[in-house]
Design a protein around this motif. Structure first.
Motif, PDB file in Angstrom:
ATOM      1  N   UNK A  81     -15.036  -1.659   2.674  1.00 43.56           N
ATOM      2  CA  UNK A  81     -13.665  -2.021   2.312  1.00 43.56           C
ATOM      3  C   UNK A  81     -12.682  -0.860   2.371  1.00 43.56           C
ATOM      4  N   UNK A  82     -13.167   0.342   2.656  1.00 45.90           N
ATOM      5  CA  UNK A  82     -12.369   1.560   2.463  1.00 45.90           C
ATOM      6  C   UNK A  82     -11.051   1.528   3.223  1.00 45.90           C
ATOM      7  N   UNK A  83     -11.095   1.208   4.513  1.00 47.33           N
ATOM      8  CA  UNK A  83      -9.890   1.266   5.347  1.00 47.33           C
ATOM      9  C   UNK A  83      -8.896   0.183   4.938  1.00 47.33           C
ATOM     10  N   UNK A  84      -9.388  -1.006   4.627  1.00 50.16           N
ATOM     11  CA  UNK A  84      -8.496  -2.077   4.183  1.00 50.16           C
ATOM     12  C   UNK A  84      -7.769  -1.686   2.907  1.00 50.16           C
ATOM     13  N   UNK A  85      -8.499  -1.104   1.971  1.00 50.78           N
ATOM     14  CA  UNK A  85      -7.909  -0.714   0.693  1.00 50.78           C
ATOM     15  C   UNK A  85      -6.985   0.489   0.855  1.00 50.78           C
ATOM     16  N   UNK A  86      -7.376   1.430   1.702  1.00 49.88           N
ATOM     17  CA  UNK A  86      -6.629   2.676   1.836  1.00 49.88           C
ATOM     18  C   UNK A  86      -5.317   2.495   2.591  1.00 49.88           C
ATOM     19  N   UNK A  87      -5.350   1.755   3.718  1.00 55.95           N
ATOM     20  CA  UNK A  87      -4.149   1.745   4.535  1.00 55.95           C
ATOM     21  C   UNK A  87      -3.760   0.400   5.117  1.00 55.95           C
ATOM     22  N   UNK A  88      -4.716  -0.461   5.471  1.00 51.90           N
ATOM     23  CA  UNK A  88      -4.327  -1.728   6.083  1.00 51.90           C
ATOM     24  C   UNK A  88      -3.523  -2.586   5.112  1.00 51.90           C
ATOM     25  N   UNK A  89      -3.982  -2.674   3.875  1.00 54.30           N
ATOM     26  CA  UNK A  89      -3.250  -3.448   2.884  1.00 54.30           C
ATOM     27  C   UNK A  89      -1.863  -2.893   2.641  1.00 54.30           C
ATOM     28  N   UNK A  90      -1.770  -1.568   2.518  1.00 55.77           N
ATOM     29  CA  UNK A  90      -0.474  -0.939   2.296  1.00 55.77           C
ATOM     30  C   UNK A  90       0.474  -1.172   3.466  1.00 55.77           C
ATOM     31  N   UNK A  91      -0.082  -1.130   4.686  1.00 51.45           N
ATOM     32  CA  UNK A  91       0.738  -1.366   5.871  1.00 51.45           C
ATOM     33  C   UNK A  91       1.295  -2.793   5.868  1.00 51.45           C
ATOM     34  N   UNK A  92       0.464  -3.774   5.522  1.00 57.43           N
ATOM     35  CA  UNK A  92       0.929  -5.160   5.496  1.00 57.43           C
ATOM     36  C   UNK A  92       1.945  -5.396   4.382  1.00 57.43           C
ATOM     37  N   UNK A  93       1.761  -4.725   3.262  1.00 57.48           N
ATOM     38  CA  UNK A  93       2.745  -4.863   2.184  1.00 57.48           C
ATOM     39  C   UNK A  93       4.109  -4.327   2.609  1.00 57.48           C
ATOM     40  N   UNK A  94       4.096  -3.296   3.428  1.00 53.67           N
ATOM     41  CA  UNK A  94       5.362  -2.660   3.818  1.00 53.67           C
ATOM     42  C   UNK A  94       5.986  -3.311   5.049  1.00 53.67           C
ATOM     43  N   UNK A 101       0.472 -11.407   4.594  1.00 59.13           N
ATOM     44  CA  UNK A 101       0.056 -10.933   3.263  1.00 59.13           C
ATOM     45  C   UNK A 101      -0.773 -11.991   2.533  1.00 59.13           C
ATOM     46  N   UNK A 102      -0.283 -13.226   2.551  1.00 57.31           N
ATOM     47  CA  UNK A 102      -0.991 -14.296   1.861  1.00 57.31           C
ATOM     48  C   UNK A 102      -2.357 -14.566   2.495  1.00 57.31           C
ATOM     49  N   UNK A 104      -4.350 -12.396   4.344  1.00 53.18           N
ATOM     50  CA  UNK A 104      -5.358 -11.334   4.426  1.00 53.18           C
ATOM     51  C   UNK A 104      -5.549 -10.532   3.132  1.00 53.18           C
ATOM     52  N   UNK A 105      -4.487 -10.276   2.388  1.00 51.58           N
ATOM     53  CA  UNK A 105      -4.615  -9.350   1.259  1.00 51.58           C
ATOM     54  C   UNK A 105      -5.547  -9.833   0.151  1.00 51.58           C
ATOM     55  N   UNK A 106      -5.517 -11.114  -0.252  1.00 54.17           N
ATOM     56  CA  UNK A 106      -6.445 -11.525  -1.322  1.00 54.17           C
ATOM     57  C   UNK A 106      -7.910 -11.309  -0.959  1.00 54.17           C
ATOM     58  N   UNK A 107      -8.272 -11.567   0.286  1.00 53.44           N
ATOM     59  CA  UNK A 107      -9.670 -11.360   0.698  1.00 53.44           C
ATOM     60  C   UNK A 107     -10.012  -9.882   0.766  1.00 53.44           C
ATOM     61  N   UNK A 108      -9.041  -9.049   1.135  1.00 51.63           N
ATOM     62  CA  UNK A 108      -9.276  -7.598   1.101  1.00 51.63           C
ATOM     63  C   UNK A 108      -9.500  -7.132  -0.328  1.00 51.63           C
ATOM     64  N   UNK A 109      -8.661  -7.600  -1.249  1.00 52.45           N
ATOM     65  CA  UNK A 109      -8.791  -7.199  -2.653  1.00 52.45           C
ATOM     66  C   UNK A 109     -10.102  -7.689  -3.259  1.00 52.45           C
ATOM     67  N   UNK A 110     -10.632  -8.773  -2.724  1.00 53.13           N
ATOM     68  CA  UNK A 110     -11.912  -9.299  -3.214  1.00 53.13           C
ATOM     69  C   UNK A 110     -13.113  -8.570  -2.625  1.00 53.13           C
ATOM     70  N   UNK A 111     -12.864  -7.618  -1.706  1.00 50.87           N
ATOM     71  CA  UNK A 111     -13.961  -6.895  -1.075  1.00 50.87           C
ATOM     72  C   UNK A 111     -14.711  -7.728  -0.063  1.00 50.87           C
ATOM     73  N   UNK A 112     -14.030  -8.710   0.536  1.00 50.98           N
ATOM     74  CA  UNK A 112     -14.686  -9.623   1.474  1.00 50.98           C
ATOM     75  C   UNK A 112     -14.146  -9.509   2.896  1.00 50.98           C
ATOM     76  N   UNK A 113     -12.993  -8.892   3.082  1.00 54.95           N
ATOM     77  CA  UNK A 113     -12.390  -8.739   4.400  1.00 54.95           C
ATOM     78  C   UNK A 113     -12.263  -7.252   4.707  1.00 54.95           C
TER      79      UNK A 113
END
Length: 366
Positions: A81-94, A101-102, A104-113
């Motif tokens: 999950x490292x890359x999703x948490x570190x930068x992919x999620x932040x990039x999508x938020x910005x 966001x709706x 991909x982000x919840x599945x990333x936060x759940x450690x599943x994507x």
């Protein structure tokens, strides 16, 4: 913060798989375990600073920093999950759309994507402005062809953010766009790159006429360069830039308990002093990122100094400790692995030459 450290340490003790080989604790952020990532997500340790509406927890950025430090220091397998948490999620938020966001982000936060980074290419390593992968408009989408390399965790990731050229005839920083590419799409092929230790972190990714709908474009077409430089600040300034070799320090401290040689104590002191200095710089950069700034210069400095430190440490230890690198004890295995993989630390996220060019420009020296 003290309670948070105690909580995450207890979580690691309960949930982190026990590595049979202590050397796996070296460079652990590239080693993944799906069950551990899911457990972290369920406990609220992924997407910690993201909005709750996207599965996040709206914690303070320095709380997230503490959790990352403890995970890396313990050698926990966070690579999924490292890359999703570190930068992919932040990039999508910005820069992402609400739909993205709706979705991909919840599945990333759940450690599943899991996500991977489609930046470097065979002839465009750290010089990202020379990327040649191209996207051609087709109806309501794009056809993407090209090759990406050194793509960490692409063999496990479901999603790639790829930097490609969308304007025919464009050069350097112009005409670049970022896209979300689902890795199970027809035309996506992942081939492993095996390192000196036999590890499989890196990959080549071939994109052969992959169709991507325009709804998967991230940000404005042609604005990819400014977006990717902001993303690289997230990649370059985190605690993984000075803690990838931390397992060696813990083994060295254990060794010193039975070997009170003065030079060994001096080396531990020097390592600790350097580590804490870079840590303060990294935390300062994290605070600027949390404030919405783009500390490109500071992130480049942190990565350059952190990579130098991590590459210096195993050589400095080898010069002081007469270790049998073919041995099977924990100290010998960790030292052996780091001597082999540490040269790559200054390649990931930008070579030292590129970083120093960024620093020189930022200081007005060129």
């Amino acid at each position: 913060m003290a309670q948070l450290r105690a909580d995450i340490r207890a979580f690691i003790a309960e949930h982190a798989p026990k590595a049979e080989d202590a050397a796996l604790r070296a460079n652990c952020w590239a080693v993944g375990d799906a069950a551990f990532s899911r457990a972290l997500g369920q406990a609220g340790y992924i997407g910690m600073i993201w909005p709750r509406q996207y599965g996040g927890h709206e914690r303070h950025p320095l709380e997230r920093y503490v959790v990352l430090e403890e995970l890396l220091a313990a050698g926990a397998p966070v690579g999924m999950h490292w890359i999703a948490d570190r930068q992919t999620g932040a990039l999508l938020l910005r820069y992402g759309t609400e739909e993205q966001r709706q979705r991909f982000l919840p599945r990333m936060a759940a450690g599943e994507l899991y996500a991977c980074i489609g930046m470097s290419e065979p002839n465009s390593g750290s010089d990202l402005a020379s990327v040649r992968a191209r996207a051609v408009r087709e109806g309501d989408g794009w056809r993407i062809s090209g090759q990406k390399t050194w793509t960490t965790n692409a063999h496990n990731a479901q999603l790639m953010i790829a930097l490609v050229r969308t304007e025919e005839g464009s050069e350097r920083q112009n005409g670049l766009t970022q896209f979300l590419i689902e890795m199970d799409q027809p035309g996506v092929e992942v081939r492993p790159i095996i390192d000196l230790t036999g590890g499989h972190d890196f990959n080549e990714v071939f994109l052969d006429d992959v169709y991507v709908p325009d709804t998967m474009r991230v940000g404005e077409a042609g604005a990819g360069w400014s977006q990717v430089t902001a993303e690289l600040s997230l990649e370059r300034s985190g605690p993984e830039r000075y803690l990838s070799s931390y397992a060696l320090l813990t083994e060295l401290v254990r060794l010193a308990g039975s070997n009170p040689a003065p030079r060994l104590a001096e080396l531990i002191g020097e390592i600790t002093a350097r580590l804490m200095t870079i840590r303060q710089m990294s935390m300062s950069t994290a605070a600027k990122l949390a404030a919405g700034e783009d500390p490109v210069l500071e992130a480049a400095v942190v990565k350059d100094l952190g990579n130098g430190f991590e590459q210096w440490m195993p050589r400095a230890v080898q010069a002081v400790v007469d270790a049998d690198l073919s041995g099977r004890d924990d100290f010998a295995r960790v030292l052996s692995v780091l001597l082999q993989v540490s040269p790559s630390f200054s390649l990931r996220g930008g070579t030292r030459e590129i970083l120093r060019s960024i620093i020189a420009r930022g200081l007005g020296l060129r």
